[in-house]
Structure formats: C-alpha cells, structure tokens
Scaffold this motif. Structure first.
Motif, PDB file in Angstrom:
ATOM      1  N   THR A 198      27.915 -50.467 -12.698  1.00 12.14           N
ATOM      2  CA  THR A 198      26.737 -50.726 -11.867  1.00 12.14           C
ATOM      3  C   THR A 198      27.147 -51.438 -10.583  1.00 12.14           C
ATOM      4  O   THR A 198      26.709 -51.061  -9.474  1.00 12.14           O
ATOM      5  N   GLN A 199      27.983 -52.453 -10.694  1.00 10.37           N
ATOM      6  CA  GLN A 199      28.472 -53.165  -9.513  1.00 10.37           C
ATOM      7  C   GLN A 199      29.254 -52.232  -8.593  1.00 10.37           C
ATOM      8  O   GLN A 199      29.073 -52.241  -7.366  1.00 10.37           O
ATOM      9  N   MET A 200      30.140 -51.427  -9.179  1.00 11.91           N
ATOM     10  CA  MET A 200      30.956 -50.508  -8.399  1.00 11.91           C
ATOM     11  C   MET A 200      30.091 -49.556  -7.586  1.00 11.91           C
ATOM     12  O   MET A 200      30.340 -49.310  -6.398  1.00 11.91           O
ATOM     13  N   CYS A 201      29.060 -49.009  -8.215  1.00 16.78           N
ATOM     14  CA  CYS A 201      28.201 -48.039  -7.534  1.00 16.78           C
ATOM     15  C   CYS A 201      27.314 -48.720  -6.499  1.00 16.78           C
ATOM     16  O   CYS A 201      27.066 -48.155  -5.424  1.00 16.78           O
ATOM     17  N   ALA A 202      26.834 -49.922  -6.796  1.00 18.91           N
ATOM     18  CA  ALA A 202      26.059 -50.657  -5.794  1.00 18.91           C
ATOM     19  C   ALA A 202      26.929 -50.966  -4.580  1.00 18.91           C
ATOM     20  O   ALA A 202      26.481 -50.837  -3.426  1.00 18.91           O
ATOM     21  N   ASP A 203      28.178 -51.345  -4.806  1.00 19.88           N
ATOM     22  CA  ASP A 203      29.113 -51.581  -3.702  1.00 19.88           C
ATOM     23  C   ASP A 203      29.333 -50.318  -2.885  1.00 19.88           C
ATOM     24  O   ASP A 203      29.598 -50.380  -1.674  1.00 19.88           O
ATOM     25  N   ALA A 204      29.250 -49.154  -3.550  1.00 19.20           N
ATOM     26  CA  ALA A 204      29.447 -47.866  -2.867  1.00 19.20           C
ATOM     27  C   ALA A 204      28.187 -47.390  -2.151  1.00 19.20           C
ATOM     28  O   ALA A 204      28.191 -46.308  -1.545  1.00 19.20           O
ATOM     29  N   ILE A 254      12.652 -42.935  -8.170  1.00 23.01           N
ATOM     30  CA  ILE A 254      13.934 -42.263  -7.958  1.00 23.01           C
ATOM     31  C   ILE A 254      13.733 -41.053  -7.039  1.00 23.01           C
ATOM     32  O   ILE A 254      12.983 -40.139  -7.359  1.00 23.01           O
ATOM     33  N   ASN A 255      14.431 -41.076  -5.921  1.00 18.99           N
ATOM     34  CA  ASN A 255      14.426 -39.953  -4.983  1.00 18.99           C
ATOM     35  C   ASN A 255      15.671 -39.123  -5.265  1.00 18.99           C
ATOM     36  O   ASN A 255      16.786 -39.537  -4.929  1.00 18.99           O
ATOM     37  N   PHE A 256      15.493 -37.966  -5.852  1.00 15.95           N
ATOM     38  CA  PHE A 256      16.630 -37.149  -6.262  1.00 15.95           C
ATOM     39  C   PHE A 256      17.288 -36.405  -5.094  1.00 15.95           C
ATOM     40  O   PHE A 256      18.253 -35.659  -5.298  1.00 15.95           O
ATOM     41  N   ASP A 257      16.783 -36.627  -3.881  1.00 13.05           N
ATOM     42  CA  ASP A 257      17.478 -36.124  -2.700  1.00 13.05           C
ATOM     43  C   ASP A 257      18.525 -37.118  -2.213  1.00 13.05           C
ATOM     44  O   ASP A 257      19.254 -36.834  -1.252  1.00 13.05           O
ATOM     45  N   GLU A 258      18.595 -38.288  -2.854  1.00 11.45           N
ATOM     46  CA  GLU A 258      19.562 -39.323  -2.512  1.00 11.45           C
ATOM     47  C   GLU A 258      20.409 -39.634  -3.742  1.00 11.45           C
ATOM     48  O   GLU A 258      19.976 -39.402  -4.875  1.00 11.45           O
ATOM     49  N   PRO A 259      21.617 -40.177  -3.543  1.00  8.70           N
ATOM     50  CA  PRO A 259      22.493 -40.455  -4.693  1.00  8.70           C
ATOM     51  C   PRO A 259      21.890 -41.454  -5.678  1.00  8.70           C
ATOM     52  O   PRO A 259      21.168 -42.373  -5.299  1.00  8.70           O
ATOM     53  N   VAL A 260      22.235 -41.230  -6.951  1.00 10.16           N
ATOM     54  CA  VAL A 260      21.737 -42.033  -8.075  1.00 10.16           C
ATOM     55  C   VAL A 260      22.928 -42.381  -8.966  1.00 10.16           C
ATOM     56  O   VAL A 260      23.891 -41.609  -9.043  1.00 10.16           O
ATOM     57  N   LEU A 261      22.861 -43.528  -9.633  1.00 10.98           N
ATOM     58  CA  LEU A 261      23.760 -43.765 -10.763  1.00 10.98           C
ATOM     59  C   LEU A 261      22.982 -43.448 -12.031  1.00 10.98           C
ATOM     60  O   LEU A 261      21.956 -44.063 -12.311  1.00 10.98           O
ATOM     61  N   LEU A 262      23.474 -42.469 -12.783  1.00 12.08           N
ATOM     62  CA  LEU A 262      22.874 -42.046 -14.040  1.00 12.08           C
ATOM     63  C   LEU A 262      23.723 -42.594 -15.178  1.00 12.08           C
ATOM     64  O   LEU A 262      24.909 -42.270 -15.296  1.00 12.08           O
ATOM     65  N   LEU A 263      23.139 -43.431 -15.999  1.00  7.95           N
ATOM     66  CA  LEU A 263      23.852 -44.117 -17.074  1.00  7.95           C
ATOM     67  C   LEU A 263      23.485 -43.527 -18.432  1.00  7.95           C
ATOM     68  O   LEU A 263      22.292 -43.441 -18.775  1.00  7.95           O
ATOM     69  N   PHE A 264      24.499 -43.127 -19.195  1.00  3.77           N
ATOM     70  CA  PHE A 264      24.338 -42.703 -20.594  1.00  3.77           C
ATOM     71  C   PHE A 264      25.302 -43.557 -21.420  1.00  3.77           C
ATOM     72  O   PHE A 264      26.374 -43.098 -21.825  1.00  3.77           O
ATOM     73  N   ILE A 265      24.950 -44.792 -21.660  1.00  5.52           N
ATOM     74  CA  ILE A 265      25.849 -45.726 -22.335  1.00  5.52           C
ATOM     75  C   ILE A 265      25.547 -45.756 -23.836  1.00  5.52           C
ATOM     76  O   ILE A 265      24.432 -46.092 -24.245  1.00  5.52           O
ATOM     77  N   GLY A 266      26.541 -45.395 -24.642  1.00  8.51           N
ATOM     78  CA  GLY A 266      26.369 -45.424 -26.089  1.00  8.51           C
ATOM     79  C   GLY A 266      25.226 -44.546 -26.563  1.00  8.51           C
ATOM     80  O   GLY A 266      24.535 -44.888 -27.525  1.00  8.51           O
ATOM     81  N   LEU A 267      25.041 -43.411 -25.925  1.00 12.50           N
ATOM     82  CA  LEU A 267      23.876 -42.573 -26.220  1.00 12.50           C
ATOM     83  C   LEU A 267      24.224 -41.270 -26.924  1.00 12.50           C
ATOM     84  O   LEU A 267      23.589 -40.909 -27.925  1.00 12.50           O
ATOM     85  N   PHE A 268      25.240 -40.545 -26.449  1.00 12.48           N
ATOM     86  CA  PHE A 268      25.420 -39.180 -26.928  1.00 12.48           C
ATOM     87  C   PHE A 268      25.990 -39.093 -28.338  1.00 12.48           C
ATOM     88  O   PHE A 268      25.939 -38.018 -28.942  1.00 12.48           O
ATOM     89  N   HIS A 269      26.489 -40.193 -28.907  1.00 16.00           N
ATOM     90  CA  HIS A 269      26.832 -40.124 -30.335  1.00 16.00           C
ATOM     91  C   HIS A 269      25.571 -40.108 -31.195  1.00 16.00           C
ATOM     92  O   HIS A 269      25.655 -39.949 -32.407  1.00 16.00           O
ATOM     93  N   LEU A 270      24.399 -40.248 -30.577  1.00 10.28           N
ATOM     94  CA  LEU A 270      23.120 -40.112 -31.284  1.00 10.28           C
ATOM     95  C   LEU A 270      22.479 -38.748 -31.026  1.00 10.28           C
ATOM     96  O   LEU A 270      21.328 -38.520 -31.403  1.00 10.28           O
ATOM     97  N   VAL A 271      23.221 -37.853 -30.376  1.00  9.29           N
ATOM     98  CA  VAL A 271      22.758 -36.496 -30.098  1.00  9.29           C
ATOM     99  C   VAL A 271      23.707 -35.539 -30.813  1.00  9.29           C
ATOM    100  O   VAL A 271      24.925 -35.619 -30.645  1.00  9.29           O
ATOM    101  N   THR A 272      23.167 -34.660 -31.628  1.00 10.61           N
ATOM    102  CA  THR A 272      24.002 -33.784 -32.446  1.00 10.61           C
ATOM    103  C   THR A 272      24.602 -32.651 -31.622  1.00 10.61           C
ATOM    104  O   THR A 272      24.149 -32.341 -30.518  1.00 10.61           O
ATOM    105  N   ASP A 273      25.610 -32.002 -32.183  1.00  7.36           N
ATOM    106  CA  ASP A 273      26.204 -30.843 -31.523  1.00  7.36           C
ATOM    107  C   ASP A 273      25.173 -29.741 -31.326  1.00  7.36           C
ATOM    108  O   ASP A 273      25.176 -29.037 -30.307  1.00  7.36           O
ATOM    109  N   ALA A 274      24.278 -29.579 -32.310  1.00 10.16           N
ATOM    110  CA  ALA A 274      23.242 -28.545 -32.204  1.00 10.16           C
ATOM    111  C   ALA A 274      22.308 -28.806 -31.025  1.00 10.16           C
ATOM    112  O   ALA A 274      21.742 -27.863 -30.456  1.00 10.16           O
TER     113      ALA A 274
END
Length: 265
Positions: free
Chosen positions: A64-70, A147-167
C-alpha cells in the motif's frame, strides 16, 4: 467477542469463519470460540502461524505504501477481513491524504465492523460482496462512487484465493478484474502455497475448513503465478511472503504463503 447476546442477527457462531479465525491469529478480539478452536488446532502443529499472519499484514501495508508513493490514490481491498490497525486507508493517507478506499468482504460480520469504523468518512466505504461475482462487485454503487476505473488502482487480494476453489477458477476471476483496470494499476495477491508447507499443518488447515463456507485450497507457486497473466510481475516475482522485501529478515515458517505484485501495462 464472547457475549452471545451481542451477536448480530444472522451470524452463525457455531461455524468457523476464516475472517474471525484470522483475527484471532493476529491477536484480535472479534472472534468466537469456534474460530479460536480452529486456529488453535493449526497453531498446535505450526506454532509460528501468528508470525506468518503478522508478516502478511506487513506485506499488505508495505505494498500500500509503495503504490501510494507511486501516485496511486484509489485502493480496492477485496477480502479485507476484520479491521486491524493500521488499516489500508490510514496507511495510504499518510502519503496521499485524499486517498479513496473501498473494503470488500462477503462475511457479514466483517461488513458490520468496517461500516461502523468508517461511518463518518465519505471517501472510505465498506461493501458486502463476493470476489466470485466480479461484475456485481465492481458495479456496486459505493465502488462506482469512489473508484474511477479510468485511473490507476491498487487491487488487493490478500489471503483470499485459497478460499476460492479450482472449479471457481480464480485466474479467470483475476482476469475479469484486470479487464476493468486502467493501465498503471497494480494487483497484489497472497495465498497459501503447497511449496515448502509442512504436510501435517497443511492437512489440518484443510481438514478444519472442509465444512466451512469456503474450504481451503493450497496451490503450487506456478499456479499462483498464472493469476498474474496480463500483468508485469514485479521483482522478485511470486515468492514466500517473507522474501518479497529485501530487508525482510523474518524466519521461515512451517506454512507457506506465496505473494506477488503485478502492474498492468
């Protein structure tokens, strides 16, 4: 949170919640006996699980800090979990005072906590939505407001996708989000990884989550790397969480979380 009389209606206190168990691992108090018992079973086999949880939290805040700095001014935290200080909006605003943040989680108790925390801040919002329904999530009025999707965003998926199955195809879900992001946006992903994880601790985590709303899915590092298709993967790539920052000297843990950051060109 031990007083059953204070539990909001519709919250099942007999079924383990990953968000509440993670809150316990981080030292929080917004959890129930079923969550604490589940976490303790894993900690019995992997005593350094709290250290891994804290490392993941540091990773989130550093990105988050890195992206805010950017120059990133808008942040979408999907699978945000129960609030833990410092939060994403506090971290981003230390660098970018006008940062806009939306916290997303499908757990009703997370939504309740975040909504209460953020009630007086018009540039921070909490919504209850599911990563498995990306268009519904991205078209939510609160997301569209902040959120204006015409401008850059930081999208965070922290500790999330191990709760989403392969299916449920997490790579395809990330791709759908990517399609909506402007060039210069970043995506940050971490999830439990099979590579190097202690087999007994991994098996216990899978076992206790088997009857939860979101059973645990460990993945190989090469599978997690595919989530970044269409992004430029930042150095050092998808690595053990503690190895992502050159100055991170945390000891290796028995369970492994792989993490990476990508930038949309």
């Amino acid at each position: 949170m031990t007083n059953q009389d204070s539990v909001p209606s519709g919250i099942d206190t007999t079924q383990m919640s990953h968000a509440r168990a993670y809150d316990y691992v981080l030292g929080g108090k917004d959890n129930f006996a079923v969550d604490r018992e589940a976490a303790k079973q894993v900690i019995a086999l992997a005593p350094d699980l709290p250290a891994l949880g804290r490392a993941q939290r540091r990773f989130l805040l550093r990105v988050t800090q890195m992206c805010a700095d950017a120059g990133i001014k808008q942040f979408l935290d999907v699978g945000a979990g129960i609030p833990t200080a410092p939060n994403v909006h506090e971290t981003a605003r230390a660098i970018t005072p006008d940062a806009r943040v939306v916290y997303v989680d499908n757990d009703p108790i997370v939504f309740i906590h975040n909504r209460a925390l953020l009630a007086t801040d018009e540039n921070v919002a909490s919504i209850q939505a599911d990563v498995r329904q990306p268009d519904e999530l991205l078209d939510d009025p609160q997301v569209q407001r902040l959120i204006n999707f015409d401008e850059p965003v930081l999208l965070l998926f922290i500790g999330l996708f191990h709760l989403v199955t392969d299916a449920e195809d997490p790579a395809a879900l990330v791709a759908r989000f990517r399609e909506r992001l402007a060039p210069g946006s970043y995506v940050c992903i971490s999830q439990f990884c099979t590579d190097g994880s202690d087999p007994a601790a991994k098996a216990k985590l899978e076992e206790i989550s088997a009857n939860s709303p979101a059973p645990m899915t460990f993945r190989r590092r090469e599978e997690i790397e595919r989530f970044f298709d269409g992004f430029e993967l930042l150095s050092p790539g998808v690595v053990d969480l503690q190895q992502w920052w050159p100055d991170e000297n945390a000891a290796p843990t028995m369970l492994k979380v792989a993490a990476g950051v990508g930038r949309k060109l």
